[in-house]
Design a protein around this motif. Structure first.
Motif, PDB file in Angstrom:
ATOM      1  N   ALA A 119      57.365  97.976  95.533  1.00 15.96           N
ATOM      2  CA  ALA A 119      58.728  98.800  94.904  1.00 15.96           C
ATOM      3  C   ALA A 119      59.792  98.181  94.898  1.00 15.96           C
ATOM      4  CB  ALA A 119      58.730 100.198  95.455  1.00 15.96           C
ATOM      5  N   TYR A 120      60.942  98.245  93.831  1.00 10.57           N
ATOM      6  CA  TYR A 120      62.084  97.685  94.033  1.00 10.57           C
ATOM      7  C   TYR A 120      62.795  98.033  95.342  1.00 10.57           C
ATOM      8  CZ  TYR A 120      66.802  96.229  92.733  1.00 10.57           C
ATOM      9  OH  TYR A 120      67.845  95.585  92.818  1.00 10.57           O
ATOM     10  N   ASP A 121      63.340  97.453  95.836  1.00  9.51           N
ATOM     11  CA  ASP A 121      64.008  97.572  97.388  1.00  9.51           C
ATOM     12  C   ASP A 121      64.972  98.694  97.514  1.00  9.51           C
ATOM     13  OD1 ASP A 121      66.171  96.325  96.237  1.00  9.51           O
ATOM     14  OD2 ASP A 121      66.363  94.988  98.153  1.00  9.51           O
ATOM     15  N   CYS A 122      65.531  99.085  96.448  1.00  9.14           N
ATOM     16  CA  CYS A 122      66.530 100.306  96.879  1.00  9.14           C
ATOM     17  C   CYS A 122      66.181 101.735  96.944  1.00  9.14           C
ATOM     18  CB  CYS A 122      67.793 100.130  95.968  1.00  9.14           C
ATOM     19  SG  CYS A 122      67.468 100.822  94.294  1.00  9.14           S
ATOM     20  N   TYR A 123      64.863 101.973  96.630  1.00  7.54           N
ATOM     21  CA  TYR A 123      64.457 103.293  96.538  1.00  7.54           C
ATOM     22  C   TYR A 123      64.263 103.741  98.084  1.00  7.54           C
ATOM     23  CZ  TYR A 123      62.501 101.710  92.205  1.00  7.54           C
ATOM     24  OH  TYR A 123      62.429 100.892  90.828  1.00  7.54           O
ATOM     25  N   ARG A 124      63.435 103.151  98.757  1.00  5.82           N
ATOM     26  CA  ARG A 124      63.085 103.662 100.103  1.00  5.82           C
ATOM     27  C   ARG A 124      64.379 104.074 101.068  1.00  5.82           C
ATOM     28  NH1 ARG A 124      59.359 103.590 104.596  1.00  5.82           N
ATOM     29  NH2 ARG A 124      57.623 103.468 102.937  1.00  5.82           N
ATOM     30  N   ILE A 164      58.621 105.886  89.393  1.00  5.20           N
ATOM     31  CA  ILE A 164      58.011 104.950  88.681  1.00  5.20           C
ATOM     32  C   ILE A 164      58.890 103.909  88.059  1.00  5.20           C
ATOM     33  CG2 ILE A 164      56.064 106.362  87.969  1.00  5.20           C
ATOM     34  CD1 ILE A 164      57.388 106.529  85.163  1.00  5.20           C
ATOM     35  N   ASN A 165      58.531 102.770  87.762  1.00  4.73           N
ATOM     36  CA  ASN A 165      59.179 101.568  87.272  1.00  4.73           C
ATOM     37  C   ASN A 165      58.549 100.831  86.186  1.00  4.73           C
ATOM     38  OD1 ASN A 165      60.151  98.335  88.802  1.00  4.73           O
ATOM     39  ND2 ASN A 165      61.129  99.493  87.126  1.00  4.73           N
ATOM     40  N   THR A 166      58.939 100.936  84.902  1.00  5.17           N
ATOM     41  CA  THR A 166      58.464 100.187  83.907  1.00  5.17           C
ATOM     42  C   THR A 166      59.627  99.579  82.992  1.00  5.17           C
ATOM     43  OG1 THR A 166      56.532 100.262  82.323  1.00  5.17           O
ATOM     44  CG2 THR A 166      57.935 102.311  82.495  1.00  5.17           C
ATOM     45  N   HIS A 168      57.794  96.547  85.259  1.00  2.00           N
ATOM     46  CA  HIS A 168      57.847  96.604  86.720  1.00  2.00           C
ATOM     47  C   HIS A 168      58.427  95.247  87.540  1.00  2.00           C
ATOM     48  CE1 HIS A 168      56.473  96.979  91.061  1.00  2.00           C
ATOM     49  NE2 HIS A 168      56.485  98.178  90.684  1.00  2.00           N
ATOM     50  N   ASN A 169      59.441  95.589  88.416  1.00  8.79           N
ATOM     51  CA  ASN A 169      59.826  94.392  89.205  1.00  8.79           C
ATOM     52  C   ASN A 169      59.350  94.781  90.435  1.00  8.79           C
ATOM     53  OD1 ASN A 169      61.279  92.713  90.667  1.00  8.79           O
ATOM     54  ND2 ASN A 169      63.145  93.824  90.386  1.00  8.79           N
ATOM     55  N   PRO A 170      58.479  94.021  91.301  1.00  5.75           N
ATOM     56  CA  PRO A 170      58.337  92.536  90.757  1.00  5.75           C
ATOM     57  C   PRO A 170      57.343  92.043  90.018  1.00  5.75           C
ATOM     58  CG  PRO A 170      57.486  92.892  93.054  1.00  5.75           C
ATOM     59  CD  PRO A 170      57.951  94.121  92.376  1.00  5.75           C
ATOM     60  N   SER A 196      62.546 107.666  86.761  1.00  6.84           N
ATOM     61  CA  SER A 196      61.818 106.538  86.021  1.00  6.84           C
ATOM     62  C   SER A 196      62.761 105.447  85.921  1.00  6.84           C
ATOM     63  CB  SER A 196      61.477 107.158  84.712  1.00  6.84           C
ATOM     64  OG  SER A 196      60.741 106.133  83.825  1.00  6.84           O
ATOM     65  N   ASP A 197      62.611 104.292  86.509  1.00  9.40           N
ATOM     66  CA  ASP A 197      63.472 103.073  86.629  1.00  9.40           C
ATOM     67  C   ASP A 197      62.922 102.304  85.395  1.00  9.40           C
ATOM     68  OD1 ASP A 197      64.672 100.803  87.093  1.00  9.40           O
ATOM     69  OD2 ASP A 197      64.519 100.678  89.110  1.00  9.40           O
ATOM     70  N   GLU A 198      63.717 102.332  84.439  1.00 12.78           N
ATOM     71  CA  GLU A 198      63.625 101.457  83.196  1.00 12.78           C
ATOM     72  C   GLU A 198      64.599 100.676  82.861  1.00 12.78           C
ATOM     73  OE1 GLU A 198      62.693 104.368  79.817  1.00 12.78           O
ATOM     74  OE2 GLU A 198      61.470 105.751  81.477  1.00 12.78           O
ATOM     75  N   VAL A 199      65.125  99.865  83.960  1.00 12.21           N
ATOM     76  CA  VAL A 199      66.218  98.917  83.388  1.00 12.21           C
ATOM     77  C   VAL A 199      65.958  97.640  82.649  1.00 12.21           C
ATOM     78  CG1 VAL A 199      67.372  99.492  85.734  1.00 12.21           C
ATOM     79  CG2 VAL A 199      65.861  97.648  85.686  1.00 12.21           C
ATOM     80  N   TYR A 200      64.520  97.253  82.615  1.00 10.43           N
ATOM     81  CA  TYR A 200      64.160  96.435  81.593  1.00 10.43           C
ATOM     82  C   TYR A 200      63.579  96.843  80.628  1.00 10.43           C
ATOM     83  CZ  TYR A 200      64.666  93.917  86.288  1.00 10.43           C
ATOM     84  OH  TYR A 200      65.350  93.215  87.165  1.00 10.43           O
ATOM     85  N   TRP A 238      78.641  93.209  86.245  1.00 13.11           N
ATOM     86  CA  TRP A 238      79.404  94.379  85.714  1.00 13.11           C
ATOM     87  C   TRP A 238      78.913  95.685  86.347  1.00 13.11           C
ATOM     88  CZ3 TRP A 238      80.777  93.719  79.939  1.00 13.11           C
ATOM     89  CH2 TRP A 238      81.459  92.608  79.667  1.00 13.11           C
ATOM     90  N   LYS A 239      77.878  95.663  86.706  1.00 11.33           N
ATOM     91  CA  LYS A 239      77.214  96.738  87.397  1.00 11.33           C
ATOM     92  C   LYS A 239      77.599  98.184  86.780  1.00 11.33           C
ATOM     93  CE  LYS A 239      75.588  97.164  90.856  1.00 11.33           C
ATOM     94  NZ  LYS A 239      74.023  96.788  91.263  1.00 11.33           N
ATOM     95  N   ILE A 240      77.072  98.330  85.502  1.00 12.36           N
ATOM     96  CA  ILE A 240      77.296  99.462  84.618  1.00 12.36           C
ATOM     97  C   ILE A 240      75.871  99.806  84.092  1.00 12.36           C
ATOM     98  CG2 ILE A 240      78.498 100.514  82.776  1.00 12.36           C
ATOM     99  CD1 ILE A 240      80.756  99.552  83.157  1.00 12.36           C
TER     100      ILE A 240
END
Ligand code: PMP
Ligand code: GLN
Length: 380
Positions: A119-124, A164-166, A168-170, A196-200, A238-240
């Motif tokens: 899992a991407y590292d910022c969730y935990r 969830i993350n899709t 998915h990183n990594p 739901s982490d959908e950044v990609y 830019w972190k937006i």
């Protein structure tokens, strides 16, 4: 003075560690995920125009109205789902802040949150800092297939959220319609929220559709979906970003957001709103990154690193078991120092530190850099 750390086990993120090691040893940095090319010139000019024209004071807490409207149009185009720009979307200081605020808003001490690992590292840490309990479900290399029945078995009366993350990183895999249906069935009749982490969302290949929670009306009723402009417009600095959720959830989200951020920087929001008038920039992204993925794949032909398929994101996993028995963190360090290419060891994304002998490489790079990295990696 005696202080008690809320996160006693947290150190520096692997992304900072590996980028610093790459810089120290002058290695090609395929570790931390960021492009080595600039964001579009037209976008920079639009942002600059608003900066020069004095758009330099607070904007509405939820975000610049024009930007929210453009995003609602984009969501409609991409998912067919109609979002209320006033009540169902908020602009955030990157996806990380949206994720953190969503967790802080809804997770209380003792609540359980199911994470799908790696899992991407910022969730935990976000869960732990508010006293929640992360419950890890481990995916296993090389297929990393989700068994939804096994996730269902982890649900208890304390389960507050599933993340969830899709894409998915990594691992670079995408959820399919059947996964979203399974999640919808699993959560039906419960009070479980879905983050739901959908950044990609736009980095998805081979003609596949992004399976957003926004495509599933029943599922969306309990969901918060998170996005980042950094991935879409090649400007991770830019972190937006933004978050989309039904109004009753967004109302609670904003109660927390207004007191830890209030509003996100003004002129960048106006500039992105202008840039989004033309959908070309994001509609061409799948092709743009698919070419990079395929180019990188070609340069890696003949390497003893065994590739996994990348269906989305700008990452690809490689199995190094043909080369070494080392733990992946040791291998990644040695690869950087002795062979000049920095990567991310996948075990850091597992609570258990699970070792599948996999490293992650980032292909959001110019062809000359990918070619040079491929040459070094083929020699190992
Ligand atoms: N989620 C995932 C899966 C990511 O890979 C990233 C960053 N690369 C983020 C969230 C954070 O995005 P941001 O930089 O917009 O905070
Ligand atoms: N998300 C980026 C990655 O996965 C890194 C972001 C960061 O450095 N915090 O590589």
């Amino acid at each position: 003075m005696n202080i008690q750390s809320k996160l006693p086990n947290v150190g520096t993120t692997i992304f900072s560690v590996m980028s610093a090691l790459a810089n120290k040893h002058n290695a090609i940095n395929l570790s931390q995920g960021f492009p080595n090319f600039d964001c579009p010139e037209a976008l920079k000019q639009m942002v600059n125009k608003h900066l020069q024209e004095g758009k330099n004071q607070y904007v509405p807490m939820a975000g610049v109205p024009a930007l929210r409207q453009r995003l609602v149009d984009k969501i409609d185009r991409m998912t067919g789902h109609s979002i209320n720009p006033d009540t169902e979307i908020t602009i955030t200081a990157g996806a990380t802040q949206a994720l953190f605020t969503a967790i802080a808003t809804f997770v209380s001490a003792g609540d359980e949150v199911i994470l799908i690992e790696p899992a991407y590292d910022c969730y935990r840490p976000a869960i732990e800092v508010v006293g929640g309990i992360p419950i890890a479900y481990e995916l296993v290399a090389p297929d990393y297939t989700i068994n939804w029945q096994e996730i269902k078995n982890l649900v208890t009366e304390k389960t507050k959220m599933i993340i969830i993350n899709t894409p998915h990183n990594p691992i670079g895999k995408t959820l399919k319609a059947s996964d979203l249906k399974a999640l919808e069935d699993l959560t039906k009749g419960t009070d479980i929220l879905v983050l739901s982490d959908e950044v990609y969302e736009h980095l998805i290949y081979d003609g596949a559709n992004h399976q957003s929670v926004l495509r599933y009306p029943e599922l969306f009723k309990r969901s918060l979906a998170v996005y980042s402009f950094g991935k879409t417009f090649h400007n991770t600095g830019w972190k937006i970003g933004y978050i989309v959720a039904p109004d009753y959830l967004m109302k609670e989200f904003r109660k927390v957001h207004q007191f830890n951020v209030f509003s996100v920087n003004s002129f960048v929001q106006y500039g992105i709103a202008d840039f989004l008038e033309d959908p070309e920039s994001y509609l061409t992204l799948p092709n743009f990154y698919q070419q990079k993925r395929d180019f990188f794949g070609k340069t890696m032909e003949g390497s003893r690193l065994q590739p996994s398929s990348s269906e989305g994101t700008y990452f690809q996993l490689f199995d190094y078991s043909n080369i070494s028995d080392e733990a992946d963190t040791d291998f990644a360090k040695r690869l950087t120092i002795e062979h000049g290419v920095a990567s991310i060891p996948v075990s850091v994304f597992y609570t258990s530190g699970r070792q599948d002998k996999m490293i992650r490489l980032c292909f959001a790079k110019t062809e000359d850099l990918l070619e040079s990295a491929g040459k070094l990696l083929r020699e190992i």
